[in-house]
Design a protein around this motif. Structure first.
Motif, PDB file in Angstrom:
ATOM      1  N   ASP A   1       1.559   1.170 -11.130  1.00  0.00           N
ATOM      2  CA  ASP A   1       2.875   1.203 -10.477  1.00  0.00           C
ATOM      3  C   ASP A   1       3.133  -0.102  -9.680  1.00  0.00           C
ATOM      4  O   ASP A   1       2.328  -0.477  -8.838  1.00  0.00           O
TER       5      ASP A   1
ATOM      6  N   SER B   1      -6.170  -1.288  -0.854  1.00  0.00           N
ATOM      7  CA  SER B   1      -5.335  -0.181  -1.312  1.00  0.00           C
ATOM      8  C   SER B   1      -3.970  -0.734  -1.703  1.00  0.00           C
ATOM      9  O   SER B   1      -3.735  -1.952  -1.627  1.00  0.00           O
ATOM     10  N   THR B   2      -3.075   0.150  -2.088  1.00  0.00           N
ATOM     11  CA  THR B   2      -1.722  -0.214  -2.531  1.00  0.00           C
ATOM     12  C   THR B   2      -1.081  -1.256  -1.625  1.00  0.00           C
ATOM     13  O   THR B   2      -1.138  -1.160  -0.399  1.00  0.00           O
TER      14      THR B   2
ATOM     15  N   TYR C   1       0.389  -0.748  -6.740  1.00  0.00           N
ATOM     16  CA  TYR C   1      -0.532   0.364  -6.484  1.00  0.00           C
ATOM     17  C   TYR C   1      -1.944  -0.022  -6.944  1.00  0.00           C
ATOM     18  O   TYR C   1      -2.912   0.597  -6.532  1.00  0.00           O
ATOM     19  N   ASP C   2      -2.050  -1.067  -7.763  1.00  0.00           N
ATOM     20  CA  ASP C   2      -3.381  -1.514  -8.214  1.00  0.00           C
ATOM     21  C   ASP C   2      -4.052  -2.433  -7.193  1.00  0.00           C
ATOM     22  O   ASP C   2      -5.079  -3.038  -7.462  1.00  0.00           O
ATOM     23  N   ASP C   3      -3.463  -2.560  -6.008  1.00  0.00           N
ATOM     24  CA  ASP C   3      -3.989  -3.301  -4.857  1.00  0.00           C
ATOM     25  C   ASP C   3      -3.846  -4.825  -4.977  1.00  0.00           C
ATOM     26  O   ASP C   3      -4.334  -5.549  -4.107  1.00  0.00           O
TER      27      ASP C   3
ATOM     28  N   TRP D   1       2.398  -2.577  -0.423  1.00  0.00           N
ATOM     29  CA  TRP D   1       3.741  -1.996  -0.391  1.00  0.00           C
ATOM     30  C   TRP D   1       4.856  -3.024  -0.239  1.00  0.00           C
ATOM     31  O   TRP D   1       5.986  -2.763  -0.640  1.00  0.00           O
TER      32      TRP D   1
ATOM     33  N   LYS E   1       5.212  -1.850  -6.869  1.00  0.00           N
ATOM     34  CA  LYS E   1       5.971  -1.360  -5.724  1.00  0.00           C
ATOM     35  C   LYS E   1       7.094  -2.284  -5.270  1.00  0.00           C
ATOM     36  O   LYS E   1       8.084  -1.836  -4.698  1.00  0.00           O
TER      37      LYS E   1
END
Lengths: 136, 470
Positions: free
Chosen positions: B220, B264-265, B238-240, B267, B222
């Motif tokens: 995903d 983490s993700t 979302y894959d960091d 944003w 973002k």
């Protein structure tokens, strides 16, 4: 204004009778949820945020319903808890082979919001929640 | 027994609270040329608010004062301009303005991007403004004098919609998360849970042609964000990871760099006004600052450049700072804006906000030691429970000034020259434009899960003293 404190037993009562998506049994009957899996941090005076950490144990490690169960838990708490609570939902450590992937989805606010705009998925969640107010 | 008291951190000052969305407000965007703030929501509406700096003198409202001594300190006032029921079938997740301020794009969970323009612009009804220069009529271009020109502070004269949908970009297979125009306005990027980033060419007559579909992320996507000066696109996922893309004119757009480090993700992304830095915000509760090293700087450090091609020396983006422990939950948004104050090594201000309900503002400065790549970051102010118990989803600094010569979509009008600090080289342009003596860059807007939009300033801002609220 000071709101009431809520404890883990009350939160357990909110979720214990949610129906499993696959079997005609509640999450409590399947031992997916337990009051000891719930941690609550109350700050009713709002000096800090109030928080719930809810863990659940899927019945089998490769349970394909894990995200659906997690979503049902989230919707139930969203609709029942005071808005001051920040909720994190996870599978119990070691209880699922895709633990991190499931946890990440369940705690991504945008993914949850988009999933709930899917009327089919929402319908399935509503089905699981139809028994929720039985409370054991 | 001595107790160590932490010095209380200065609080952000609330200037305005704009209610009206009936559900979570996800995003907002300041129009770069017109005094309009757009917000969007799960309620599928876009709400447009006009703002102005009314004179505080007692002269009649029909002759707005240009006298800096009376109008310069007056607090901005916001009024609802229009509610656009977008017709999107699901949440409207982001809004973005073109650099000309004439086009609005909406990214929706229904997987499409809506393109909106003012009905009078669509009708190509051009009436030049006769009195340029006064701050309420401070913008020229194809505007009917009856609308924005007369009094930007008033609601529209009638209930008729001002904005209309001129097209819908289709192609994404699942929810659209973000949309952004490049700094020239000639291309538009969109991204989606389908893991792709699409690049669209903006053509005349509201035609949009898909130039490229980039499937570089494994999850995903973002957010997409464009560099303020160059045609470089950044995406975060979302894959960091964060990815950077450029166009190879002989081939296609391609990813020339992947920035990893977040756990983490990711944003949100925001380039610094000078374009030498990128800020990223993550679910890992940190903000990372990435710095662009030129080919020369890479050579000095024995580093490989990326994105080298004919006409391009290449560069490398490296992580120089990690801002942690400021937020206790996911950071959903970061915005890097101008700082008009005269301070040493001024690189602007960063605002951050997230699920802990807090907004933080940091002053960023160059380290006087040139061997240090990391800038100095200093907390200037914060506010807890900015939107009550609700998450804060977006923060965005107002533009430093509203361009009084809106660029046409091909960037042929002059683009204001900025120095390395992001300050305009020709400072006299600030006078006479809509902002005039107004410290536009002091304004910070936020959008929350409570459906409200709030406008804040630092306690040191002249608006904090003038405002009677809070």
């Amino acid at each position: 204004q000071i709101e009431e404190k809520i404890d883990s037993q009350e939160i357990f009562d909110l979720i214990r009778s949610i129906t499993d998506p696959e079997h005609p049994l509640t999450l409590e009957q399947l031992a997916v949820v337990d009051s000891s899996y719930i941690k609550v941090t109350n700050n009713p005076d709002r000096s800090k945020q109030s928080h719930v950490l809810l863990e659940f144990q899927p019945t089998i490690p490769h349970c394909s319903m894990a995200t659906l169960i997690g979503l049902s838990l989230r919707v139930r708490l969203l609709r029942s808890l005071p808005s001051r609570f920040k909720v994190d939902i996870r599978v119990r450590e070691g209880s699922h082979q895709s633990e991190n992937a499931v946890n990440k989805q369940l705690n991504d606010k945008e993914r949850v919001a988009a999933a709930l705009e899917n009327s089919h998925l929402l319908g399935v969640v509503q089905g699981c929640l139809s028994s929720a107010s039985r409370r054991g | 027994m001595a107790m160590v008291q932490e010095a209380p951190k200065p609080k952000l000052h609330l200037l305005a609270e704009l209610q009206g969305h009936s559900d979570r407000a996800w995003h907002l965007a300041w129009n770069p040329c017109l005094p309009i703030l757009a917000s969007c929501s799960t309620d599928k509406d876009v709400r447009l608010h006009s703002y102005s700096f009314p004179s505080s003198s007692s002269s009649s409202s029909s002759s707005p004062s240009n006298d800096p001594s009376t109008s310069a300190n007056s607090t901005p006032v916001f009024n609802l301009r229009e509610v656009i029921p977008t017709g999107h079938k699901r949440t409207v997740r982001q809004v973005a303005w073109s650099p000309s301020g004439k086009t609005l794009a909406t990214a929706s969970f229904d997987s499409t991007v809506g393109i909106w323009e003012r009905i009078e612009d669509i009708d190509a009804n051009t009436v030049p403004i006769s009195s340029p220069g006064s701050y309420q009529n401070g913008f020229q271009g194809s505007l009917k004098s009856s609308s924005l020109a007369a009094n930007s502070n008033a609601a529209k004269r009638d209930d008729e919609p001002e904005w209309d949908c001129i097209g819908t970009l289709e192609g994404h297979e699942s929810e659209c998360k973000s949309v952004a125009f490049s700094h020239t306005g000639s291309v538009l990027a969109s991204c989606s849970r389908d893991k792709s980033v699409w690049i669209w060419e903006v053509q005349p007559d509201a035609e949009f042609e898909c130039l490229s579909v980039l499937m570089e992320h494994s999850q995903d996507v973002k957010v997409v964000a464009w560099h303020p000066k160059d045609e470089i696109l950044a995406s975060a996922s979302y894959d960091d990871a964060i990815k950077l893309y450029i166009d190879d004119p002989s081939d296609d757009w391609f990813c020339f760099s992947t920035l990893t480090g977040h756990t983490s993700t990711v944003w949100s992304l925001s380039f610094s006004p000078c374009g030498n830095f990128l800020a990223s915000a993550s679910d890992d509760r940190t903000v990372r600052l990435w710095r662009r090293l030129s080919a020369e700087e890479c050579a000095e450090r024995n580093m490989q450049v990326e994105g080298k091609m004919p006409g391009r020396k290449g560069e490398k983006w490296v992580c120089v700072s990690v801002l942690k422990s400021w937020h206790s939950r996911t950071i959903y948004s970061v915005s890097w804006g101008f700082d008009a104050s005269e301070r040493e090594g001024n690189l602007g201000r960063i605002a951050t906000a997230g699920g802990d309900g807090k907004i933080c503002v940091f002053e960023i400065s160059r380290d006087p030691d040139v061997t240090k790549l990391a800038p100095i970051t200093k907390l200037a102010a914060q506010i807890e429970s900015a939107h009550g118990v609700s998450d804060v989803n977006c923060v965005s600094w107002a533009p430093a000034r509203l361009s009084d010569n809106p660029e046409d979509e091909n960037g042929e009008n002059s683009i204001e020259e900025l120095d390395d600090e992001g300050h305009p080289l020709n400072r006299s342009r600030l006078k006479g434009s809509l902002a005039g003596d107004h410290d536009m860059c002091d304004l910070l807007a936020s959008a929350g899960d409570d459906g409200t939009i709030k406008v804040w300033v630092l306690p040191t801002s002249k608006y904090a003293a003038e405002s009677s609220s809070n």
